[in-house]
Scaffold this motif. Structure first.
Motif, PDB file in Angstrom:
ATOM      1  N   LYS A 121       0.856  -1.179   0.000  1.00 41.94           N
ATOM      2  CA  LYS A 121       0.000   0.000   0.000  1.00 41.94           C
ATOM      3  C   LYS A 121       0.897   1.236   0.000  1.00 41.94           C
ATOM      4  CE  LYS A 121      -3.743   0.207   2.478  1.00 41.94           C
ATOM      5  NZ  LYS A 121      -4.756   0.114   3.564  1.00 41.94           N
ATOM      6  N   THR A 122       0.445   2.282  -0.681  1.00 39.51           N
ATOM      7  CA  THR A 122       1.172   3.551  -0.695  1.00 39.51           C
ATOM      8  C   THR A 122       0.213   4.648  -0.249  1.00 39.51           C
ATOM      9  OG1 THR A 122       0.570   4.139  -2.960  1.00 39.51           O
ATOM     10  CG2 THR A 122       2.528   2.743  -2.678  1.00 39.51           C
TER      11      THR A 122
ATOM     12  N   TYR B 255      -1.746   1.663  -4.364  1.00 41.72           N
ATOM     13  CA  TYR B 255      -1.025   0.397  -4.291  1.00 41.72           C
ATOM     14  C   TYR B 255       0.151   0.406  -5.257  1.00 41.72           C
ATOM     15  CZ  TYR B 255      -5.424  -0.743  -2.114  1.00 41.72           C
ATOM     16  OH  TYR B 255      -6.517  -0.718  -1.309  1.00 41.72           O
ATOM     17  N   SER B 256       1.164  -0.408  -4.942  1.00 41.00           N
ATOM     18  CA  SER B 256       2.361  -0.482  -5.768  1.00 41.00           C
ATOM     19  C   SER B 256       2.863  -1.922  -5.806  1.00 41.00           C
ATOM     20  CB  SER B 256       3.441   0.422  -5.170  1.00 41.00           C
ATOM     21  OG  SER B 256       4.640   0.310  -5.880  1.00 41.00           O
TER      22      SER B 256
ATOM     23  N   ALA C 288       6.308  -4.097  -6.831  1.00 36.21           N
ATOM     24  CA  ALA C 288       7.738  -3.945  -7.060  1.00 36.21           C
ATOM     25  C   ALA C 288       8.277  -5.178  -7.772  1.00 36.21           C
ATOM     26  CB  ALA C 288       8.470  -3.760  -5.727  1.00 36.21           C
TER      27      ALA C 288
ATOM     28  N   PRO D  75       9.741  -0.211  -7.272  1.00 31.63           N
ATOM     29  CA  PRO D  75       8.337  -0.109  -7.683  1.00 31.63           C
ATOM     30  C   PRO D  75       8.236  -0.013  -9.209  1.00 31.63           C
ATOM     31  CG  PRO D  75       8.814   1.414  -5.901  1.00 31.63           C
ATOM     32  CD  PRO D  75      10.134   0.856  -6.372  1.00 31.63           C
TER      33      PRO D  75
ATOM     34  N   VAL E 269       4.805  -0.777 -10.847  1.00 30.22           N
ATOM     35  CA  VAL E 269       3.415  -0.520 -11.204  1.00 30.22           C
ATOM     36  C   VAL E 269       2.742   0.167 -10.030  1.00 30.22           C
ATOM     37  CG1 VAL E 269       1.199  -1.558 -11.807  1.00 30.22           C
ATOM     38  CG2 VAL E 269       3.280  -2.539 -12.717  1.00 30.22           C
ATOM     39  N   HIS E 270       2.032   1.261 -10.323  1.00 32.01           N
ATOM     40  CA  HIS E 270       1.274   1.990  -9.306  1.00 32.01           C
ATOM     41  C   HIS E 270      -0.166   2.130  -9.788  1.00 32.01           C
ATOM     42  CE1 HIS E 270       5.043   3.288  -7.428  1.00 32.01           C
ATOM     43  NE2 HIS E 270       5.475   3.498  -8.657  1.00 32.01           N
TER      44      HIS E 270
ATOM     45  N   ARG F   7      -4.321   3.471  -8.144  1.00 31.10           N
ATOM     46  CA  ARG F   7      -5.090   3.977  -7.010  1.00 31.10           C
ATOM     47  C   ARG F   7      -6.049   2.949  -6.437  1.00 31.10           C
ATOM     48  NH1 ARG F   7      -5.985  10.154  -8.976  1.00 31.10           N
ATOM     49  NH2 ARG F   7      -3.799  10.697  -8.773  1.00 31.10           N
TER      50      ARG F   7
ATOM     51  N   LEU G 211      -4.995  -1.793 -10.570  1.00 32.17           N
ATOM     52  CA  LEU G 211      -3.707  -2.466 -10.506  1.00 32.17           C
ATOM     53  C   LEU G 211      -3.729  -3.758 -11.316  1.00 32.17           C
ATOM     54  CD1 LEU G 211      -0.930  -2.189  -8.965  1.00 32.17           C
ATOM     55  CD2 LEU G 211      -1.856  -3.926  -7.452  1.00 32.17           C
TER      56      LEU G 211
ATOM     57  N   GLN H 156       0.715   6.772 -13.530  1.00 29.72           N
ATOM     58  CA  GLN H 156      -0.196   6.812 -12.386  1.00 29.72           C
ATOM     59  C   GLN H 156      -1.625   6.944 -12.879  1.00 29.72           C
ATOM     60  OE1 GLN H 156       0.999   6.606  -9.283  1.00 29.72           O
ATOM     61  NE2 GLN H 156      -0.977   6.766  -8.277  1.00 29.72           N
TER      62      GLN H 156
END
Length: 94
Positions: free
Chosen positions: A54-55, A59-60, A62, A68, A70-71, A73, A78, A93
């Motif tokens: 979680k960011t 979400y991210s 790695a 990282p 892929v990011h 919301r 995702l 993003q």
């Protein structure tokens, strides 16, 4: 980075169960009731594990080195992006 809630874990499980049986993303794993990280598994070419976190903005995912790649919301957004790994071009993003 935050912990995944039980409802987020349920959503991850639901999203991955909806995938076709031959999808390149074959599963996920987590440890504990509210984990800080979830691992996403891929089988195309060979087994690989990608950490999902979680960011502050969502979400991210790695790569194996913790970078990282892929990011998104939302978890649903995702899922649309994970097929781009390892082809990392045009990742932006949401």
């Amino acid at each position: 980075m935050g912990n995944f809630t039980p409802s987020e874990i349920d959503e991850i499980d639901r999203l991955w169960r909806e995938l076709p049986a031959d999808h390149m993303w074959t599963g996920w794993a987590a440890s504990g009731r509210e984990p800080q990280q979830v691992w996403i598994f891929r089988t195309r070419a060979h087994w690989r594990r990608f950490p999902l976190s979680k960011t502050g903005l969502g979400y991210s995912i790695a790569d194996e080195r913790g970078r990282p790649v892929v990011h998104a919301r939302s978890l649903k957004a995702l899922l649309k992006k994970v097929e781009l790994i390892p082809g990392l071009e045009a990742l932006s993003q949401d």
